[in-house]
Design a protein around this motif. Sequence first.
Motif, PDB file in Angstrom:
ATOM      1  N   SER A  65       0.825  -1.219   0.000  1.00 40.18           N
ATOM      2  CA  SER A  65       0.000   0.000   0.000  1.00 40.18           C
ATOM      3  C   SER A  65       0.857   1.265   0.000  1.00 40.18           C
ATOM      4  N   TYR A  68       1.658   1.437  -3.832  1.00 35.24           N
ATOM      5  CA  TYR A  68       0.472   1.491  -4.706  1.00 35.24           C
ATOM      6  C   TYR A  68      -0.713   2.011  -3.894  1.00 35.24           C
ATOM      7  N   ARG A  70      -3.288   4.026  -4.683  1.00 35.11           N
ATOM      8  CA  ARG A  70      -4.615   3.945  -5.310  1.00 35.11           C
ATOM      9  C   ARG A  70      -5.170   2.531  -5.238  1.00 35.11           C
ATOM     10  N   ARG A  71      -4.319   1.576  -5.492  1.00 34.60           N
ATOM     11  CA  ARG A  71      -4.743   0.178  -5.426  1.00 34.60           C
ATOM     12  C   ARG A  71      -5.154  -0.202  -4.001  1.00 34.60           C
TER      13      ARG A  71
END
Length: 195
Positions: A65, A68, A70-71
């Motif tokens: 996290s 990434y 947004r993921r």
Amino acid sequence: MKTMFRSMHNQAHTLHHVSTNKPCLPQPTQLDPWYLWIVLGSYVAQIGLYYIEAYALRLRRVIASFFYRRRAKKRTLHLYNEFMRKRVGFLTHMRKKIRRLVREKKLSVETALPTILRYKFPHLFFWLKWLGLGKKQCLICDEKENKFTHHCPGCRYVYCRQCWRDMKKTCYNCDPAYTSEDTQTSDKSSSSEDD
């Protein structure tokens, strides 16, 4: 033959030969304490890895996290929505089950002995609450009784705060409107609309 047997029987026989299996037996030696520490250490390491594994999996998600974002946000929203969807489905299922059991007059909750003692004799067994024993469970989700639990005044059942809010503050056991035939048809129509 008879005389020969009698003559052998009357003679005193002594055994002068002793046989033993001592040379065949293994010769035990004391185990080196180092081996015991190796076995004990492997067990401790195995138990430690069981506990560390959960934190390592969480750390993996935290690292992912960080790179990434947004993921990670999509993942969090997906998990939250999935949880809420499952909760709504579970509550719908439990509502229908409770209504059916009330109509059939089969609604009952298994109660443990400490709970019975605490509620039958509150002056003698008040201390069970402090030990975490003798607590009732929510009729819907089986959550243990706490200070936010709603006790239905008309019956002996309890509801946790979230289930009580989701049931629109209505006890299906006490309210006869929820056991009528109109409710049965509305349950069927709402389930067909969901499909």
